[in-house]
Design a protein around this motif. Structure first.
Motif, mmCIF file in Angstrom:
data_model
loop_
_atom_site.group_PDB
_atom_site.id
_atom_site.type_symbol
_atom_site.label_atom_id
_atom_site.label_comp_id
_atom_site.label_asym_id
_atom_site.label_seq_id
_atom_site.Cartn_x
_atom_site.Cartn_y
_atom_site.Cartn_z
ATOM 1 N N VAL A 1 -4.502 -36.600 -4.139
ATOM 2 C CA VAL A 1 -4.478 -37.656 -3.120
ATOM 3 C C VAL A 1 -4.835 -39.003 -3.739
ATOM 4 C CG1 VAL A 1 -5.559 -38.463 -0.984
ATOM 5 C CG2 VAL A 1 -4.959 -36.056 -1.243
ATOM 6 N N CYS A 2 -5.749 -38.994 -4.708
ATOM 7 C CA CYS A 2 -6.127 -40.240 -5.375
ATOM 8 C C CYS A 2 -4.937 -40.860 -6.100
ATOM 9 C CB CYS A 2 -7.272 -39.970 -6.356
ATOM 10 S SG CYS A 2 -7.873 -41.442 -7.223
ATOM 11 N N GLY A 3 -4.091 -40.003 -6.692
ATOM 12 C CA GLY A 3 -2.894 -40.522 -7.345
ATOM 13 C C GLY A 3 -1.977 -41.225 -6.359
ATOM 14 N N TYR A 4 -1.855 -40.665 -5.154
ATOM 15 C CA TYR A 4 -1.017 -41.314 -4.143
ATOM 16 C C TYR A 4 -1.693 -42.545 -3.559
ATOM 17 C CZ TYR A 4 2.088 -37.355 -4.527
ATOM 18 O OH TYR A 4 2.954 -36.418 -5.016
ATOM 19 N N ALA A 5 -3.007 -42.598 -3.661
ATOM 20 C CA ALA A 5 -3.706 -43.815 -3.239
ATOM 21 C C ALA A 5 -3.286 -45.001 -4.111
ATOM 22 C CB ALA A 5 -5.220 -43.610 -3.316
ATOM 23 N N LEU A 6 -3.020 -44.724 -5.389
ATOM 24 C CA LEU A 6 -2.541 -45.784 -6.280
ATOM 25 C C LEU A 6 -1.187 -46.302 -5.813
ATOM 26 C CD1 LEU A 6 -2.577 -47.457 -8.884
ATOM 27 C CD2 LEU A 6 -1.618 -45.464 -10.067
ATOM 28 N N TYR A 7 -0.288 -45.402 -5.454
ATOM 29 C CA TYR A 7 1.021 -45.822 -4.963
ATOM 30 C C TYR A 7 0.894 -46.587 -3.645
ATOM 31 C CZ TYR A 7 3.313 -42.861 -8.420
ATOM 32 O OH TYR A 7 3.752 -42.308 -9.593
ATOM 33 N N THR A 8 -0.039 -46.155 -2.793
ATOM 34 C CA THR A 8 -0.254 -46.866 -1.535
ATOM 35 C C THR A 8 -0.709 -48.290 -1.802
ATOM 36 O OG1 THR A 8 -0.827 -44.816 -0.361
ATOM 37 C CG2 THR A 8 -1.585 -46.880 0.613
ATOM 38 N N ALA A 9 -1.628 -48.453 -2.751
ATOM 39 C CA ALA A 9 -2.118 -49.787 -3.085
ATOM 40 C C ALA A 9 -1.003 -50.649 -3.666
ATOM 41 C CB ALA A 9 -3.287 -49.688 -4.070
ATOM 42 N N LEU A 10 -0.181 -50.065 -4.540
ATOM 43 C CA LEU A 10 0.925 -50.820 -5.137
ATOM 44 C C LEU A 10 1.938 -51.244 -4.076
ATOM 45 C CD1 LEU A 10 1.604 -48.774 -8.396
ATOM 46 C CD2 LEU A 10 0.604 -51.055 -8.229
ATOM 47 N N ALA A 11 2.280 -50.314 -3.190
ATOM 48 C CA ALA A 11 3.252 -50.636 -2.145
ATOM 49 C C ALA A 11 2.707 -51.697 -1.204
ATOM 50 C CB ALA A 11 3.617 -49.374 -1.372
ATOM 51 N N THR A 12 1.429 -51.587 -0.853
ATOM 52 C CA THR A 12 0.825 -52.559 0.058
ATOM 53 C C THR A 12 0.791 -53.951 -0.560
ATOM 54 O OG1 THR A 12 -0.564 -50.826 1.041
ATOM 55 C CG2 THR A 12 -1.265 -53.109 1.366
ATOM 56 N N SER B 1 -14.882 -32.302 -12.661
ATOM 57 C CA SER B 1 -14.261 -33.571 -13.027
ATOM 58 C C SER B 1 -12.880 -33.345 -13.621
ATOM 59 C CB SER B 1 -15.147 -34.320 -14.031
ATOM 60 O OG SER B 1 -15.354 -33.535 -15.200
ATOM 61 N N GLY B 2 -12.705 -32.247 -14.389
ATOM 62 C CA GLY B 2 -11.405 -31.960 -14.970
ATOM 63 C C GLY B 2 -10.366 -31.676 -13.916
ATOM 64 N N ALA B 3 -10.737 -30.958 -12.860
ATOM 65 C CA ALA B 3 -9.800 -30.653 -11.781
ATOM 66 C C ALA B 3 -9.354 -31.928 -11.081
ATOM 67 C CB ALA B 3 -10.450 -29.692 -10.782
ATOM 68 N N PHE B 4 -10.288 -32.842 -10.850
ATOM 69 C CA PHE B 4 -9.962 -34.090 -10.163
ATOM 70 C C PHE B 4 -9.056 -34.968 -11.028
ATOM 71 C CE2 PHE B 4 -10.709 -38.555 -9.296
ATOM 72 C CZ PHE B 4 -10.562 -38.626 -7.918
ATOM 73 N N LEU B 5 -9.425 -35.144 -12.280
ATOM 74 C CA LEU B 5 -8.666 -36.040 -13.157
ATOM 75 C C LEU B 5 -7.264 -35.508 -13.418
ATOM 76 C CD1 LEU B 5 -11.442 -37.034 -15.722
ATOM 77 C CD2 LEU B 5 -10.511 -38.407 -13.851
ATOM 78 N N ARG B 6 -7.146 -34.187 -13.576
ATOM 79 C CA ARG B 6 -5.823 -33.607 -13.808
ATOM 80 C C ARG B 6 -4.939 -33.777 -12.578
ATOM 81 N NH1 ARG B 6 -5.027 -27.939 -16.840
ATOM 82 N NH2 ARG B 6 -5.758 -29.298 -18.490
ATOM 83 N N GLY B 7 -5.514 -33.591 -11.396
ATOM 84 C CA GLY B 7 -4.745 -33.790 -10.183
ATOM 85 C C GLY B 7 -4.279 -35.232 -10.029
ATOM 86 N N GLY C 1 -0.276 -39.249 -10.001
ATOM 87 C CA GLY C 1 -0.201 -40.655 -10.405
ATOM 88 C C GLY C 1 0.887 -40.935 -11.414
ATOM 89 N N LEU C 2 1.258 -39.920 -12.227
ATOM 90 C CA LEU C 2 2.305 -40.114 -13.228
ATOM 91 C C LEU C 2 3.660 -39.617 -12.751
ATOM 92 C CD1 LEU C 2 0.426 -39.102 -16.516
ATOM 93 C CD2 LEU C 2 1.164 -41.385 -15.828
#
Length: 205
Positions: A45-56, A105-111, A116-117
């Protein structure tokens, strides 16, 4: 913002999120590895938060309009999926009693890296989301509408992926052979998606 547009977007978005892909594969793999499913989903979800910020902010349009930058993102995302899928195929996860869970932390960063990529996320925000914006006469400014739809997409992802992860862990924990087969299928899906994204982008050069 018109409630009818929100409901329409929700229906389309849920349909897209429910189609298995790299996100599904990662959640299932994390669940069978004994990892923290909520933390893995939070990373996605954090990765899609980046796309949301970019689109906004309107920056997503600039990224989409730069073939070189879009190619770099696509190659990076495809390469990461290929590496991750190959690792899953080499060492398929099976539930093991008493096994140590992977670092949170590894699970979060990998997700976050997987979503995000993923260039398809950017294309979703550029091709699907704009169709549900009210450009003239809306009660909210376009950036606010974009942010609202982006947050709705993130909520759909969280709900669907949590359900997928919890069901995978519940149904496959007592079935090592089935868990191994599902994990290998997830790894193959990552390889397939990564190869498709890479080939699709290189074909446009």
């Amino acid at each position: 913002m018109d409630s009818g547009l929100l409901i329409s977007f929700l229906a389309v978005d849920l349909l897209l999120v429910c189609v298995p892909g790299a996100d599904w594969a990662y959640v299932i793999t994390a669940a069978l590895c004994g990892g923290p499913v909520p933390r893995a989903v939070a990373g996605l979800v954090c990765g899609y938060a980046l796309y949301t910020a970019l689109a906004t902010a309107g920056l997503a349009v600039l990224v989409a309009g730069s073939p070189r930058l879009l190619t770099v993102l696509t190659v990076a995302g495809a390469g990461y999926l290929l590496w991750l899928g190959w690792g899953v195929l080499r060492r398929p996860a099976t539930p093991q009693a008493g096994a140590a869970a992977p670092p949170r932390s590894g699970a979060f960063l990998r997700g976050a890296a997987i979503s995000g990529l993923n260039p398809k996320g950017l294309l979703l925000y550029l091709s699907v989301l704009p169709q549900f914006l009210t450009l003239r006469g809306g009660h909210l400014p376009v950036p606010a509408q974009t942010a609202a739809l982006g947050l709705l997409h993130m909520a759909c992802c969280a709900a669907v992926y949590l359900t997928v992860g919890l069901l995978a862990r519940t149904l496959l924990t007592a079935r090592p052979a089935a868990a191994r087969a599902v994990t290998r299928t997830s790894g193959a899906a990552m390889l397939g998606i990564g190869a498709f994204l890479l080939a699709e982008r290189l074909a446009t050069l």
